[in-house]
Write a protein that holds these residues in place. Structure first.
Motif, mmCIF file in Angstrom:
data_model
loop_
_atom_site.group_PDB
_atom_site.id
_atom_site.type_symbol
_atom_site.label_atom_id
_atom_site.label_comp_id
_atom_site.label_asym_id
_atom_site.label_seq_id
_atom_site.Cartn_x
_atom_site.Cartn_y
_atom_site.Cartn_z
ATOM 1 N N GLN A 1 -0.805 10.948 -2.257
ATOM 2 C CA GLN A 1 -2.122 10.994 -1.630
ATOM 3 C C GLN A 1 -3.218 10.736 -2.655
ATOM 4 N N ALA A 2 -2.913 11.021 -3.900
ATOM 5 C CA ALA A 2 -3.808 10.729 -5.024
ATOM 6 C C ALA A 2 -2.932 10.344 -6.201
ATOM 7 N N ALA A 3 -3.348 9.317 -6.942
ATOM 8 C CA ALA A 3 -2.538 8.782 -8.032
ATOM 9 C C ALA A 3 -3.105 9.194 -9.378
ATOM 10 N N GLY A 4 -2.222 9.237 -10.375
ATOM 11 C CA GLY A 4 -2.683 9.582 -11.704
ATOM 12 C C GLY A 4 -1.778 9.029 -12.785
ATOM 13 N N GLY B 1 -13.283 -1.440 -1.849
ATOM 14 C CA GLY B 1 -13.445 -2.162 -0.590
ATOM 15 C C GLY B 1 -12.271 -2.042 0.354
ATOM 16 N N THR B 2 -11.177 -1.419 -0.091
ATOM 17 C CA THR B 2 -10.042 -1.223 0.811
ATOM 18 C C THR B 2 -9.373 0.101 0.488
ATOM 19 N N ALA B 3 -9.033 0.839 1.512
ATOM 20 C CA ALA B 3 -8.391 2.140 1.301
ATOM 21 C C ALA B 3 -6.936 1.930 0.901
ATOM 22 N N GLY B 4 -6.405 2.879 0.167
ATOM 23 C CA GLY B 4 -4.993 2.820 -0.180
ATOM 24 C C GLY B 4 -4.750 2.988 -1.659
ATOM 25 N N ILE B 5 -3.460 3.031 -2.008
ATOM 26 C CA ILE B 5 -3.011 3.140 -3.389
ATOM 27 C C ILE B 5 -2.019 2.019 -3.650
ATOM 28 N N TYR B 6 -2.239 1.289 -4.719
ATOM 29 C CA TYR B 6 -1.474 0.067 -4.977
ATOM 30 C C TYR B 6 -0.919 0.068 -6.405
ATOM 31 N N PHE B 7 -0.023 -0.875 -6.684
ATOM 32 C CA PHE B 7 0.483 -1.041 -8.042
ATOM 33 C C PHE B 7 -0.454 -1.943 -8.837
ATOM 34 N N ASN B 8 -0.525 -1.694 -10.134
ATOM 35 C CA ASN B 8 -1.317 -2.576 -10.996
ATOM 36 C C ASN B 8 -0.628 -3.910 -11.194
ATOM 37 N N ASN C 1 0.877 -1.177 0.000
ATOM 38 C CA ASN C 1 0.000 0.000 0.000
ATOM 39 C C ASN C 1 0.911 1.222 0.000
ATOM 40 N N MET C 2 0.914 1.968 -1.105
ATOM 41 C CA MET C 2 1.854 3.071 -1.292
ATOM 42 C C MET C 2 1.322 4.410 -0.809
ATOM 43 N N LEU C 3 0.104 4.441 -0.303
ATOM 44 C CA LEU C 3 -0.478 5.691 0.164
ATOM 45 C C LEU C 3 0.408 6.334 1.223
ATOM 46 N N GLY C 4 0.716 7.614 1.032
ATOM 47 C CA GLY C 4 1.532 8.347 1.996
ATOM 48 C C GLY C 4 2.473 9.292 1.291
ATOM 49 N N PHE D 1 -0.206 3.208 -10.652
ATOM 50 C CA PHE D 1 -0.918 3.043 -9.392
ATOM 51 C C PHE D 1 -2.407 2.829 -9.656
ATOM 52 N N ARG D 2 -3.046 2.111 -8.754
ATOM 53 C CA ARG D 2 -4.475 1.870 -8.864
ATOM 54 C C ARG D 2 -5.090 1.846 -7.468
ATOM 55 N N GLU D 3 -6.404 1.848 -7.449
ATOM 56 C CA GLU D 3 -7.134 1.684 -6.197
ATOM 57 C C GLU D 3 -7.963 0.406 -6.277
ATOM 58 N N HIS D 4 -8.308 -0.148 -5.112
ATOM 59 C CA HIS D 4 -9.141 -1.350 -5.051
ATOM 60 C C HIS D 4 -10.429 -1.028 -4.303
#
Length: 390
Positions: free
Chosen positions: A232-235, A265-272, A225-228, A260-263
Motif C-alpha cells: 500500500q506504500a513503498a519504501g 498524475g497516475t495512482a499506483g505503485i510501479y517498478f523503476n 501497477n503493483m498497488l495492493g 518501487f516508485r510512484e508516477h
C-alpha cells in the motif's frame, strides 16, 4: 446508498501458461513445520492455499523469518503462476543458498523442478538480523556462477536476489558486478518493512516477472501497477519512497537496483526498471533481454535435439553441405522461433547455415541464430509549445 458489492476474482481455475514462462522458483531460509514443510525439500505450489496446507501461513512469518508474505505476494500479482519452493536452514549463508557446489540448496530445487524454473527468487532470513549488505554482495557472484552453470546444462534462468540490508545510503554499483543474469530487488512494502526494515519484496518482483511476457519490462506502467495486498506504500531501507530525495532515487536506479516508485498524475505503485547487475552497455542489461534469449535457447534445443547424431549429406566434389541439408536446418531453426515473432516477443529472427563448413572433419554443424528484439520505451520525449494560427 445501500448496495451489495460483487468483486470478481481470478486464478481459481489454476490455469497455467502453456509456454512455461510463468514457472518460477523461490528458495528461502526458514524453519521446518511439524507435519508440514520440511527443510531442503521441493514443493510445487499452484496457489497460496498450497503453501498454507504445508503450514506456511501468516503465523509462520515471525522474528526474522518472512516466507509466507513473499508467496502471498507472488500469487497476488500472478494468480496463474507456478511456484517451486524450498526452505533451507537459517544457518545457511546467502552465498551458500545459490552456490552451485551446494547440493542441497538452489541446485536441488532446480533439479527437482526438472529444469522448468525460468526465474528464481532468493530470500535470506538468517536467525540474527543483518546489519549491512555484505551477505548480499557475497551472494551475487555465486548466483551468476549458478546461472552460467545452468545455462550450459540447458536450464537457463534469471535470479532475483533479496536486497537484504540495502539502505538509501548504500553506494554499491550493482552494474559494475558483471552478473548479467542476476537482479537485486531493494524495494519494500512498508507494511512489512515496519517490522522487518532490512527485507525486500522479492515475492512481488518474482510474481511480476512471471506475469510478464518475456520481452516486457517491469517498468511498463500500463501493465505493472503493483498497488495492493501488502504493498500500500513503498519504501527502501525502511524509508517510504515519498521521503527519499529524487537525487537519491536516481542514484539507486543508475546503480542498477530494482525498487518501487510512484508516477505523478497516475495512482499506483510501479517498478523503476528491470535492471541486471551488469554494465548498461551490455546486451543483457535488463531482465527482458535475458528472458528472450533464454526462451529462444529452450525452443531451439527442443527443435534441434532430435537432429543430434543425424547423418549429414555433403557434395562429393568439395565436401560442402547439400542444399537440402542447409534448407532443413534453416527451416527447423526458423520454425522453432516462429512463436517469438507471432507472439510479438521478438521483432524478427534470422537463421543461417553456412554450406561451406567442414562437417566431415569436425563432426560439428553450426547453425547461426540472430534475434531482432523488441524495443522498450524507457523514456518518452515530448515536444510541447504554442502556435499562432494567424
Amino acid at each position: 446508498m445501500n448496495d451489495l458489492t460483487i468483486t470478481k476474482q481470478s486464478g481459481g481455475l489454476n490455469r497455467r501458461n502453456p509456454s512455461g514462462d510463468a514457472i518460477s522458483g523461490l528458495i528461502a531460509s526458514g524453519v521446518a513445520v511439524a507435519g508440514g514443510a520440511q527443510l531442503n525439500t521441493h514443493y510445487e505450489l499452484a496457489s497460496l492455499d498450497d503453501a498454507v496446507s504445508l503450514g506456511i501461513d501468516a503465523d509462520y512469518d515471525q522474528d526474522e523469518i518472512i516466507v509466507y508474505a513473499h508467496i502471498r505476494e507472488f500469487f497476488r500479482v500472478n494468480p496463474n503462476g507456478t511456484l517451486h519452493l524450498m526452505i533451507v536452514a537459517q544457518a545457511t549463508t546467502f552465498a551458500e543458498m545459490v552456490d552451485k557446489a551446494e547440493a542441497d540448496n538452489a541446485i536441488k530445487l532446480i533439479q527437482q523442478a526438472k529444469g522448468a524454473i525460468r526465474q528464481l527468487g532468493v530470500v535470506y532470513n538468517p536467525a540474527v538480523a543483518v546489519a549491512d549488505n555484505a551477505a548480499l554482495l557475497a551472494a551475487i557472484p555465486k548466483a551468476q556462477e549458478l546461472s552460467d552453470d545452468q545455462f550450459t546444462l540447458h536450464r537457463p534462468l534469471e535470479i532475483i536476489l533479496e536486497g537484504k540490508g540495502f539502505t538509501t545510503a548504500d553506494a554499491t554499483d550493482f552494474r559494475a558486478l558483471n552478473a548479467s543474469n542476476v537482479s537485486v530487488m531493494v524495494g519494500q512494502a512498508m507494511s512489512i518493512a515496519a517490522t522487518h526494515p532490512t527485507y525486500a519484496a522479492v515475492g512481488t518482483a518474482l510474481g511480476a516477472v512471471s506475469l510478464a511476457s518475456v520481452n516486457e519490462s517491469l517498468a511498463w506502467v500500463q501493465k505493472f501497477n503493483m498497488l495492493g495486498g501488502d504493498l500500500q506504500a513503498a519504501g527502501i531501507g525502511g524509508i517510504v519512497i515519498t521521503e527519499i530525495a529524487e537525487g537519491t532515487l536516481n542514484a539507486i536506479n543508475t546503480a542498477g537496483a530494482i525498487f518501487f516508485r510512484e508516477h505523478v498524475g497516475t495512482a499506483g505503485i510501479y517498478f523503476n526498471d528491470s535492471h541486471t547487475c551488469v554494465e548498461i552497455t551490455s546486451d543483457y542489461a535488463y531482465i527482458e533481454f535475458n528472458r528472450v534469449i533464454h526462451k529462444a535457447a529452450r525452443l531451439i534445443r527442443t527443435a534441434l535435439l532430435p537432429e543430434l547424431g543425424r547423418p549429414v549429406r555433403v557434395n562429393s566434389e568439395n565436401g560442402t553441405l547439400k542444399p537440402s541439408v542447409v534448407k532443413r536446418f534453416e527451416s527447423l531453426g526458423r520454425d522453432s522461433l516462429e512463436s517469438l515473432v507471432s507472439d510479438e516477443e521478438a521483432s524478427d529472427v534470422d537463421i543461417t547455415v553456412d554450406p561451406d563448413q567442414n562437417v566431415i572433419s569436425t563432426d560439428q554443424l553450426t547453425v547461426e541464430f540472430e534475434i531482432t528484439p523488441t524495443g522498450t520505451a524507457r523514456n518518452i520525449k515530448v515536444t510541447l509549445g504554442f502556435v499562432n494560427p494567424f
